[in-house]
Design an enzyme around this catalytic site. Sequence first.
Site, mmCIF file in Angstrom:
data_model
loop_
_atom_site.group_PDB
_atom_site.id
_atom_site.type_symbol
_atom_site.label_atom_id
_atom_site.label_comp_id
_atom_site.label_asym_id
_atom_site.label_seq_id
_atom_site.Cartn_x
_atom_site.Cartn_y
_atom_site.Cartn_z
ATOM 1 N N ASP A 1 -11.721 -9.265 -10.208
ATOM 2 C CA ASP A 1 -10.319 -9.663 -10.304
ATOM 3 C C ASP A 1 -9.824 -9.703 -11.748
ATOM 4 O OD1 ASP A 1 -8.161 -10.470 -8.471
ATOM 5 O OD2 ASP A 1 -8.099 -12.262 -9.745
ATOM 6 N N ASP B 1 -0.115 -2.384 -5.028
ATOM 7 C CA ASP B 1 -1.149 -2.846 -4.106
ATOM 8 C C ASP B 1 -1.545 -4.287 -4.430
ATOM 9 O OD1 ASP B 1 -3.312 -2.092 -2.081
ATOM 10 O OD2 ASP B 1 -4.544 -2.791 -3.751
ATOM 11 N N HIS C 1 -1.870 -10.992 -4.644
ATOM 12 C CA HIS C 1 -3.035 -11.539 -5.338
ATOM 13 C C HIS C 1 -2.844 -11.578 -6.853
ATOM 14 C CE1 HIS C 1 -5.403 -11.627 -1.644
ATOM 15 N NE2 HIS C 1 -4.771 -10.517 -1.329
ATOM 16 N N GLU D 1 3.150 -4.968 -2.215
ATOM 17 C CA GLU D 1 2.420 -5.320 -1.007
ATOM 18 C C GLU D 1 2.163 -6.824 -0.979
ATOM 19 O OE1 GLU D 1 -1.754 -4.723 1.419
ATOM 20 O OE2 GLU D 1 -1.720 -4.705 -0.758
ATOM 21 N N ASN E 1 1.010 0.963 8.605
ATOM 22 C CA ASN E 1 0.607 1.491 7.306
ATOM 23 C C ASN E 1 -0.877 1.823 7.347
ATOM 24 O OD1 ASN E 1 -0.811 -0.903 6.857
ATOM 25 N ND2 ASN E 1 0.045 -1.241 4.830
ATOM 26 N N ARG F 1 9.700 3.598 5.565
ATOM 27 C CA ARG F 1 8.647 4.563 5.214
ATOM 28 C C ARG F 1 7.985 5.046 6.502
ATOM 29 N NH1 ARG F 1 3.910 1.910 2.153
ATOM 30 N NH2 ARG F 1 3.729 0.965 4.218
#
Length: 500
Positions: free
Chosen positions: A180, A210, A214, A247, A310, A349
């Site tokens: 991370d 993406d 987080h 996301e 997706n 999309r």
Amino acid sequence: MIVIKIGCCVLLFLLGSSYQANAQFNPNYASGRTTMVHLFEWKWNDIAAECENFLGPKGYAGVQVSPVNENIVANNRPWWERYQPISYLLTTRSGNEQQFANMVRRCNDVGVRIYVDVVFNHMAADRANARGTAGSTANPGSKSFPAVPYSSTDFHTTCTINNYNDANQVRNCELVGLKDLDQSKSWVRDRILDFLNKLINLGVAGFRVDAAKHVWPSDLKTIYNRFNNLNTQHGFAAGSRPFIYQEVVDLGGEAISKYEYTDLGVVTEFLHSASIGKVFRGGDQLRWLTNWGTAWGFLPSTSAFVFVDNHDNQRGHGAGGSDVLTYKNAKQYKMANAFMLAYPFGIPRVMSSFAFDNTDQGPPTSDGNNIASPIFNADNSCSGGWVCEHRWRQIYNMVGFRNIVSNTNVQNWWDNGSNQIAFCRDNKGFVAFNNDNYDLNTSLQTCLPAGTYCDIISGEKSGSTCTGKSVVVGSDGRANISIRQNENDGVFAIHVGSKL
Ligand SMILES: *[C@@H]1O[C@H](CO)[C@@H](O)[C@H](O)[C@H]1NC(C)=O
Ligand SMILES: *[C@@H]1O[C@H](CO)[C@@H](O)[C@H](O)[C@H]1NC(C)=O
Ligand SMILES: CC(=O)N[C@H]1CO[C@H](CO)[C@@H](O)[C@@H]1O
């Protein structure tokens, strides 16, 4: 004197930053286009050809491409290896930097924009003898990625995400063991910005971020504000900002809310995916779709990036579970896509998949490693392991429908009290759906000028004839609409461009 000067500069700064924030919501589409497609795991050369041969002519606005930077090489080459970065070199199984640059140029030349799926929350997870698609090596276990370079001080301390009610954990710990990155560090920010600004200079129009959930929103804001403007040599207006869609999986009930990200850019609306799947699987009635939007718990339309499925949730990863519709339920899938594209909500999309039997399976290859090109059939469909939902007539013709009816409203909503619905988009288009187990056969108001129209679902207009169903609209705008329960498609759609 000094006071006035400060006042002036503060004001200018505020105007400047709010302009930038607004601009990030604009996909920068070519005029008259509305819908992007995710060509999941396609090669750059194949995407360039697809822009020229199919996407441009059919009115698609853009392509989301799979991650462009070097990823780890995993055993059996699963799709998820591309979400494990090892460096920011632009070499993957989709192609190299020169092929990427060539694709962006060729797609922009035919009015199709390129959006890159960018992975900068993390680097690769631990594995022995880690090697990347550009030949770089790394030691993820000790957080050593010399090809960037990153070392252990560039990462958060090691811990595991196991409690989604703890925002600190979700943003500071490791998602399924992925190392991370600490985006509060200037070294890390500069490496990410070198990478993303390089893509902007190559002509991309924006990014899917993406795992944005987080990353701390304040760190994202700092990074986004340092993006270059889009490259005017690729047809973008001077001062255009990269489109940002983030996301953030939020179906409710967790510490992190999608609304924390709406000031920064557009946000993926996973609730749209789960809800549209549930409706067209028969778990909710179609008549309830009359207030599709925020009444369903969705983000406001201009903040909502919407999709039926997706690359994650079509194979059971991410959010939505068994409600999510995929190509495997073709009739309902086409109906859900047609509704998404017919109804004026969100930034849509279309998904374009490769066929899969197990959730790890990677794209079709020629030899177990090199990605195979799609094979195109005479009826536009694909083979060779590629599903190409974007080449299904029922989907690409509804992209055309959305382009034609853009900036119109829903009028004359009709339903039969259960699963038959119809509505107009002002005087530009009309669509009907039948998800009941009996026929729809009734006179409906189409809001269109009198004439004979070709249904764009069962066929299309070809010269002076229809290759599929046709319908006569009377001088009062009414037409006898029929969708039998056993037809291949549960949708009927006409628009001003499908008139004979
Ligand atoms: C639809 O209903 C009309 C009568 O209103 C009938 O003549 C026609 O055959 C029906 N069509 C279908 C496809 O069932
Ligand atoms: C719809 O069907 C009715 C009954 O068959 C017919 O009288 C009418 O002309 C039809 N309307 C149109 C616009 O074709
Ligand atoms: C209220 C209403 O319009 N109900 C309709 C439901 O669907 C059947 C079949 O299309 C019609 O016959 C009903 O009139």
